[in-house]
Design a protein around this motif. Structure first.
Motif, PDB file in Angstrom:
ATOM      1  N   CYS A  42      29.094  38.029  44.968  1.00 13.15           N
ATOM      2  CA  CYS A  42      29.491  36.406  44.817  1.00 13.15           C
ATOM      3  C   CYS A  42      31.126  37.122  43.888  1.00 13.15           C
ATOM      4  O   CYS A  42      31.940  36.007  44.056  1.00 13.15           O
ATOM      5  N   VAL A  43      30.491  37.783  42.419  1.00  7.45           N
ATOM      6  CA  VAL A  43      31.374  38.568  41.816  1.00  7.45           C
ATOM      7  C   VAL A  43      32.295  39.531  42.186  1.00  7.45           C
ATOM      8  O   VAL A  43      33.983  38.641  41.453  1.00  7.45           O
ATOM      9  N   ALA A  44      31.615  39.391  42.984  1.00  5.02           N
ATOM     10  CA  ALA A  44      32.519  40.868  43.976  1.00  5.02           C
ATOM     11  C   ALA A  44      34.411  39.789  44.301  1.00  5.02           C
ATOM     12  O   ALA A  44      35.054  40.472  43.679  1.00  5.02           O
ATOM     13  N   VAL A  45      34.125  38.773  44.637  1.00  8.26           N
ATOM     14  CA  VAL A  45      35.195  37.889  45.290  1.00  8.26           C
ATOM     15  C   VAL A  45      35.288  36.696  44.405  1.00  8.26           C
ATOM     16  O   VAL A  45      36.306  35.745  44.853  1.00  8.26           O
ATOM     17  N   CYS A  46      35.025  36.389  43.097  1.00  6.61           N
ATOM     18  CA  CYS A  46      34.906  35.803  42.849  1.00  6.61           C
ATOM     19  C   CYS A  46      37.154  35.254  41.959  1.00  6.61           C
ATOM     20  O   CYS A  46      37.009  36.435  40.992  1.00  6.61           O
ATOM     21  N   PRO A  47      37.864  35.120  42.092  1.00  6.70           N
ATOM     22  CA  PRO A  47      38.921  35.069  40.642  1.00  6.70           C
ATOM     23  C   PRO A  47      38.452  34.916  39.678  1.00  6.70           C
ATOM     24  O   PRO A  47      39.278  34.980  38.302  1.00  6.70           O
ATOM     25  N   ALA A  48      37.633  33.579  39.818  1.00  7.18           N
ATOM     26  CA  ALA A  48      37.738  33.292  38.190  1.00  7.18           C
ATOM     27  C   ALA A  48      37.039  34.983  36.914  1.00  7.18           C
ATOM     28  O   ALA A  48      37.381  34.156  35.944  1.00  7.18           O
ATOM     29  N   ALA A  49      36.526  35.094  37.808  1.00  4.57           N
ATOM     30  CA  ALA A  49      35.143  36.721  37.721  1.00  4.57           C
ATOM     31  C   ALA A  49      36.382  37.866  36.767  1.00  4.57           C
ATOM     32  O   ALA A  49      35.783  37.915  35.789  1.00  4.57           O
ATOM     33  N   ARG A  50      37.283  37.694  37.914  1.00  7.94           N
ATOM     34  CA  ARG A  50      38.178  38.904  38.104  1.00  7.94           C
ATOM     35  C   ARG A  50      39.408  37.995  36.474  1.00  7.94           C
ATOM     36  O   ARG A  50      39.311  38.983  35.625  1.00  7.94           O
ATOM     37  N   PHE A  51      39.437  37.407  35.993  1.00 10.77           N
ATOM     38  CA  PHE A  51      40.158  36.428  34.996  1.00 10.77           C
ATOM     39  C   PHE A  51      39.560  36.891  33.277  1.00 10.77           C
ATOM     40  O   PHE A  51      39.734  36.495  32.726  1.00 10.77           O
ATOM     41  N   THR A  52      38.192  36.242  34.363  1.00 12.73           N
ATOM     42  CA  THR A  52      37.510  35.795  32.758  1.00 12.73           C
ATOM     43  C   THR A  52      35.873  35.778  32.683  1.00 12.73           C
ATOM     44  O   THR A  52      35.188  35.995  33.844  1.00 12.73           O
ATOM     45  N   GLU A  53      35.573  37.093  31.930  1.00  9.72           N
ATOM     46  CA  GLU A  53      34.240  37.076  31.545  1.00  9.72           C
ATOM     47  C   GLU A  53      33.003  35.781  30.897  1.00  9.72           C
ATOM     48  O   GLU A  53      32.028  35.490  31.824  1.00  9.72           O
ATOM     49  N   GLY A 112      25.310  20.927  30.461  1.00 11.51           N
ATOM     50  CA  GLY A 112      26.036  19.999  29.517  1.00 11.51           C
ATOM     51  C   GLY A 112      27.500  20.300  29.140  1.00 11.51           C
ATOM     52  O   GLY A 112      28.578  20.872  29.802  1.00 11.51           O
ATOM     53  N   GLU A 113      27.963  19.934  27.883  1.00 14.31           N
ATOM     54  CA  GLU A 113      29.428  20.122  27.292  1.00 14.31           C
ATOM     55  C   GLU A 113      30.513  21.175  27.637  1.00 14.31           C
ATOM     56  O   GLU A 113      31.155  21.485  27.897  1.00 14.31           O
ATOM     57  N   ASP A 114      29.479  22.456  27.186  1.00 16.07           N
ATOM     58  CA  ASP A 114      30.110  23.697  27.370  1.00 16.07           C
ATOM     59  C   ASP A 114      30.144  23.932  28.454  1.00 16.07           C
ATOM     60  O   ASP A 114      29.896  25.411  28.404  1.00 16.07           O
ATOM     61  N   SER A 115      29.376  23.777  29.463  1.00 17.07           N
ATOM     62  CA  SER A 115      28.726  24.594  30.545  1.00 17.07           C
ATOM     63  C   SER A 115      29.974  25.288  31.907  1.00 17.07           C
ATOM     64  O   SER A 115      31.944  24.639  31.778  1.00 17.07           O
ATOM     65  N   PRO A 116      29.897  26.905  31.587  1.00 16.29           N
ATOM     66  CA  PRO A 116      31.556  27.355  32.388  1.00 16.29           C
ATOM     67  C   PRO A 116      31.669  26.823  34.001  1.00 16.29           C
ATOM     68  O   PRO A 116      32.867  27.026  34.509  1.00 16.29           O
ATOM     69  N   ILE A 117      30.958  25.774  34.067  1.00 19.10           N
ATOM     70  CA  ILE A 117      31.262  25.029  35.560  1.00 19.10           C
ATOM     71  C   ILE A 117      32.200  25.099  36.243  1.00 19.10           C
ATOM     72  O   ILE A 117      32.932  24.768  37.272  1.00 19.10           O
ATOM     73  N   TRP A 118      33.013  24.658  35.085  1.00 17.77           N
ATOM     74  CA  TRP A 118      34.284  23.991  35.534  1.00 17.77           C
ATOM     75  C   TRP A 118      35.054  24.958  35.554  1.00 17.77           C
ATOM     76  O   TRP A 118      36.653  24.222  35.424  1.00 17.77           O
ATOM     77  N   LEU A 119      34.755  25.881  34.895  1.00 15.70           N
ATOM     78  CA  LEU A 119      36.224  27.477  35.359  1.00 15.70           C
ATOM     79  C   LEU A 119      36.666  28.137  36.840  1.00 15.70           C
ATOM     80  O   LEU A 119      36.654  28.243  37.207  1.00 15.70           O
ATOM     81  N   CYS A 120      35.098  27.342  37.685  1.00 16.89           N
ATOM     82  CA  CYS A 120      35.275  27.572  38.721  1.00 16.89           C
ATOM     83  C   CYS A 120      37.081  26.293  39.798  1.00 16.89           C
ATOM     84  O   CYS A 120      37.287  26.068  39.597  1.00 16.89           O
ATOM     85  N   THR A 121      36.935  27.964  40.605  1.00 13.12           N
ATOM     86  CA  THR A 121      39.301  27.853  41.182  1.00 13.12           C
ATOM     87  C   THR A 121      37.977  26.855  42.320  1.00 13.12           C
ATOM     88  O   THR A 121      39.617  26.287  43.381  1.00 13.12           O
ATOM     89  N   GLY A 131      44.644  28.931  41.936  1.00 17.26           N
ATOM     90  CA  GLY A 131      44.110  29.051  40.391  1.00 17.26           C
ATOM     91  C   GLY A 131      43.998  26.905  40.049  1.00 17.26           C
ATOM     92  O   GLY A 131      43.176  26.986  39.080  1.00 17.26           O
ATOM     93  N   LYS A 132      44.689  26.459  41.426  1.00 15.73           N
ATOM     94  CA  LYS A 132      44.791  25.310  40.566  1.00 15.73           C
ATOM     95  C   LYS A 132      43.620  24.053  40.686  1.00 15.73           C
ATOM     96  O   LYS A 132      43.515  23.897  39.724  1.00 15.73           O
ATOM     97  N   GLY A 133      42.613  24.449  41.143  1.00 10.25           N
ATOM     98  CA  GLY A 133      41.093  24.047  41.490  1.00 10.25           C
ATOM     99  C   GLY A 133      40.218  24.436  39.822  1.00 10.25           C
ATOM    100  O   GLY A 133      39.876  23.525  39.586  1.00 10.25           O
ATOM    101  N   GLU A 193      47.594  32.288  34.423  1.00 10.72           N
ATOM    102  CA  GLU A 193      47.613  33.832  34.517  1.00 10.72           C
ATOM    103  C   GLU A 193      47.261  34.436  36.476  1.00 10.72           C
ATOM    104  O   GLU A 193      48.059  35.158  36.642  1.00 10.72           O
ATOM    105  N   MET A 194      46.816  33.680  36.899  1.00  9.40           N
ATOM    106  CA  MET A 194      46.939  33.506  38.221  1.00  9.40           C
ATOM    107  C   MET A 194      47.654  33.681  39.250  1.00  9.40           C
ATOM    108  O   MET A 194      48.608  34.291  40.013  1.00  9.40           O
ATOM    109  N   THR A 195      48.358  32.343  38.703  1.00  8.63           N
ATOM    110  CA  THR A 195      49.710  32.483  39.158  1.00  8.63           C
ATOM    111  C   THR A 195      51.054  33.596  39.086  1.00  8.63           C
ATOM    112  O   THR A 195      51.891  34.364  40.088  1.00  8.63           O
ATOM    113  N   GLU A 196      50.765  33.509  37.341  1.00  5.97           N
ATOM    114  CA  GLU A 196      51.961  35.247  37.189  1.00  5.97           C
ATOM    115  C   GLU A 196      51.442  36.309  38.294  1.00  5.97           C
ATOM    116  O   GLU A 196      52.649  37.227  38.269  1.00  5.97           O
TER     117      GLU A 196
END
Lengths: 166, 285
Positions: free
Chosen positions: A34-45, A66-75, B187-189, B198-201
């Motif tokens: 999943c990490v290899a194909v994840c665009p969010a993982a590509r752009f942020t650690e 919790g409030e600081d969970s990274p789950i909301w960065l999922c694209t 990246g919209k989601g 960054e993704m669109t760029e």
């Protein structure tokens, strides 16, 4: 060197099992496809679906919902679902975790705004006067009336997303 | 099902599909699909319930659902897959629907208009409808995630090497151009300020390198990332790309001889003048 004991919160995992899509977290064997194909993982650690699944297997409720969970960065791109050899459907596990964060009223405030229209009006986006004008200008038929009462019946309890949400 | 946010897309659909012999029926009582990201994150069972209500309406009428939007097809197909797979979820959804005398049974099929064209009508029907072939126009296609993935649910194409949109564009006489980031998510989601930009760029840089005349897509949410997105990027990062973003049914409209205003191209923030000139020139030649 004394080994640190690993604690697993199985009660959290049982709760997650009961949420639609949550049960598949049990199948993860940490392969990282999943990490290899994840665009969010590509752009942020800060976002790594394998680590999210590991924390899920350990039952780390606060880190995940919790409030600081990274789950909301999922694209929400479904690449992990496409690639996962174990049918974990990581994105669906993440969505189940989001549902849990909402139940705990720990979701980002912006989610309330982005998701409230559909339950209130039957459409996901706000029909602004600009949209209505543009429809007219383009010669499109007026929008059909939506049976809001039906929606309210099937949605039953209104649910707040954050503490401040009404 | 129509994307509500961008009426020009609905216009393009209403103008072009009849030329392919498709009769459009507007269904009473539909709500939004609902959206596959935010409302689902809030409560998946309620999300499934709204989707199932729409599908139940189509079932009652004996109709299949055609969507013009990648988000709508994603929601409806995933809802169908989940409800058909998970009896508990289906029971809960139908318990709710029973209150309004509706039931989800799972008989209606759901497809995006591009799938209907490829599989039911055939691309020859598209070719026959063309009055002004888009010779020489190069299109960088952005597939967008939701029409392809997960392929076990979507059943649209190979998620790694898709061709459905390339073939559609080629049938209009235009040339689809490959570029490195053709399959990158817009990246919209992602609920972050920086990451989507960054993704669109990354995608814009890849398209610029390819030298394509415009970008072509079928997803309204991706459209927002790229049309408005270019304004945001030039404002925040000082780089102007000026790549026109065209919904593929608008492009089809142009190829069918419609004027740019008749498919709502004038409503876009990035103007498509260069592409339009090219089309005019090739029509003269």
């Amino acid at each position: 060197m004394a080994k640190e004991k690993i604690k697993v919160d199985f009660r959290f995992r049982e709760k997650l099992n009961k949420i639609q899509g949550g049960k598949h977290h049990n199948y993860c064997y940490q392969c990282s496809a999943c990490v290899a194909v994840c665009p969010a993982a590509r752009f942020t650690e800060e976002f790594n679906p394998r680590v999210i699944l590991l924390k899920t297997l350990l039952g780390m409720e606060e880190a995940l919902t919790g409030e600081d969970s990274p789950i909301w960065l999922c694209t929400n791109c479904y690449s992990c679902y496409e690639r996962c050899p174990q049918d974990v459907r990581p994105i669906e596990v993440i969505i189940a975790l989001k549902n849990m964060a909402v139940q705990r009223q720990k979701a980002p405030a912006s989610l309330a705004k982005l998701s409230e229209n559909i339950a209130q009006t039957g459409v996901s986006v706000t029909v602004t006067s600009a949209v209505s004008r543009r429809r007219q200008e383009l010669g499109l038929p007026p929008l059909k009336t939506i049976p809001i009462d039906e929606l309210k019946e099937i949605l039953e309890d209104p649910q707040s997303v954050t503490k401040d949400d009404k | 099902m129509m994307p509500l946010k961008y009426p020009q897309m609905e216009l393009a659909i209403r103008k072009t599909l009849p030329n392919l012999g498709v009769e459009l029926v507007d269904v009473d009582g539909f709500t939004c699909c609902p959206d596959p990201i935010y409302f689902k994150a809030r409560d998946k069972i309620k999300w499934l319930t709204i989707a199932a209500r729409n599908l139940a309406i189509a079932e009652e009428m004996g109709l299949d659902v055609i969507t013009m939007c990648s988000g709508c097809i994603s929601t409806l197909k995933e809802a169908k897959y989940t409800l058909d797979e998970d009896p508990e979820a289906k029971a809960e959804v139908n318990r709710r629907l029973k209150k309004i005398n509706k039931e989800y049974r799972g008989t209606a099929q759901i497809n995006h208009a591009v799938v209907l064209i490829r599989d039911t009508l055939g691309l020859d029907v598209v070719k026959k409808s063309i009055k002004r072939p888009l010779d020489g126009v190069t299109v960088a296609i952005h597939y967008g995630c939701h029409i392809l993935k997960p392929s076990q649910i979507m059943h649209v194409d190979d998620a790694d090497y898709p061709s459905i949109l390339d073939d559609f564009v080629a049938a209009m006489g235009a040339t689809p151009l490959d570029h490195r980031e053709k399959l990158l998510c817009c990246g919209k989601g992602c609920m972050d300020e920086e990451l989507p930009l960054e993704m669109t760029e990354t995608i814009f840089a890849s398209i610029e390198e390819s030298g394509a005349d415009c970008m072509g897509l079928v997803c309204p949410t991706c459209f927002s990332s790229f049309d408005l997105g270019q304004i945001l990027i030039s404002r925040k990062k000082g780089k102007t790309y000026n790549i026109p973003v065209i919904y593929l049914f608008q492009l089809l409209g142009l190829a069918q001889g419609l004027e740019p205003e008749q498919v709502g191209l004038h409503t876009h923030r990035i103007k498509a003048d260069k592409v339009l000139e090219k089309i005019k020139e090739s029509a003269k030649a």
